[in-house]
Structures are given as C-alpha cells and as structure tokens.
Design a protein around this motif. Structure first.
Motif, PDB file in Angstrom:
ATOM      1  N   ASP A   1       6.134  -3.579  -7.978  1.00  0.00           N
ATOM      2  CA  ASP A   1       5.745  -4.896  -8.914  1.00  0.00           C
ATOM      3  C   ASP A   1       7.109  -5.295  -8.918  1.00  0.00           C
ATOM      4  OD1 ASP A   1       4.598  -6.812 -10.326  1.00  0.00           O
ATOM      5  OD2 ASP A   1       5.133  -5.620 -12.193  1.00  0.00           O
TER       6      ASP A   1
ATOM      7  N   VAL B   1      -3.513  -3.923  -5.494  1.00  0.00           N
ATOM      8  CA  VAL B   1      -4.031  -2.518  -5.504  1.00  0.00           C
ATOM      9  C   VAL B   1      -5.356  -2.395  -5.119  1.00  0.00           C
ATOM     10  CG1 VAL B   1      -3.912  -0.074  -6.548  1.00  0.00           C
ATOM     11  CG2 VAL B   1      -2.087  -1.758  -6.966  1.00  0.00           C
TER      12      VAL B   1
ATOM     13  N   VAL C   1       1.559  -7.727  -6.279  1.00  0.00           N
ATOM     14  CA  VAL C   1       1.100  -6.566  -5.786  1.00  0.00           C
ATOM     15  C   VAL C   1      -0.396  -6.405  -6.013  1.00  0.00           C
ATOM     16  CG1 VAL C   1       1.234  -3.959  -6.083  1.00  0.00           C
ATOM     17  CG2 VAL C   1       3.353  -5.423  -6.353  1.00  0.00           C
TER      18      VAL C   1
ATOM     19  N   ARG D   1       4.829   4.332  -8.586  1.00  0.00           N
ATOM     20  CA  ARG D   1       5.082   3.570  -7.462  1.00  0.00           C
ATOM     21  C   ARG D   1       4.621   2.237  -7.457  1.00  0.00           C
ATOM     22  NH1 ARG D   1       4.680   7.463  -2.405  1.00  0.00           N
ATOM     23  NH2 ARG D   1       5.224   9.562  -3.397  1.00  0.00           N
ATOM     24  N   ILE D   2       3.508   1.865  -7.980  1.00  0.00           N
ATOM     25  CA  ILE D   2       3.104   0.543  -8.222  1.00  0.00           C
ATOM     26  C   ILE D   2       3.862  -0.390  -8.856  1.00  0.00           C
ATOM     27  CG2 ILE D   2       1.181  -0.935  -9.081  1.00  0.00           C
ATOM     28  CD1 ILE D   2      -0.925   1.473  -8.576  1.00  0.00           C
TER      29      ILE D   2
END
Length: 77
Positions: A12, A20, A18, A7-8
């Motif tokens: 990205d 986190v 991004v 998901r990250i």
C-alpha cells in the motif's frame, strides 16, 4: 495474520491501489490462529468490495455477509 497485514501495508505504501482477493468467504480461517479475511480488512481499515453469485440464496448470503461487515467500509457489492 500480522505477516499478511505487514506485507499488504508495505504494498500500500508503494502503490496507488492494492487489491487483496479472498477465497472461500469472509469468515473462512486465514491462518492457523483462526484469523479471517474480515480480521485482515479490519486491521488494515480497508474498503471491501463484496462479490456475490447470481442464484438461489444470494440475497440471504449477501445480507448475512454485509451484516458481518458492520463497521467495515463496504465500497460496493
């Protein structure tokens, strides 16, 4: 962990930056398998910004965390 990494990684690919945010600490278990935020940062080859508290024990806590981050790009602290 792989779901979070996927998901990250997708975010990205869609955005210039991004962020986190972790909570509880770098080595706190992230999932039932025992993966940590450190594992995720390493998997993503992500730069890490270490946020520290001002108070008694901060230097030791920060030094220990930076030692755990060996091999990870630390963008700042």
């Amino acid at each position: 962990m792989s779901d979070a990494v996927a998901r990250i990684g997708k975010l990205d690919g869609e955005h210039d930056h991004v962020i986190v945010e972790g909570a509880g600490g770098l080595l706190v278990p992230f999932d039932h398998a025992g993966a940590t935020l450190l594992d995720i940062a390493r998997e993503l080859t992500a730069a890490v910004v270490l946020v520290t508290a001002a108070g008694l024990g901060t230097l030791n806590h920060t030094a220990l965390t930076l030692r755990a981050l060996a091999g990870v790009d630390v963008a700042g602290w």
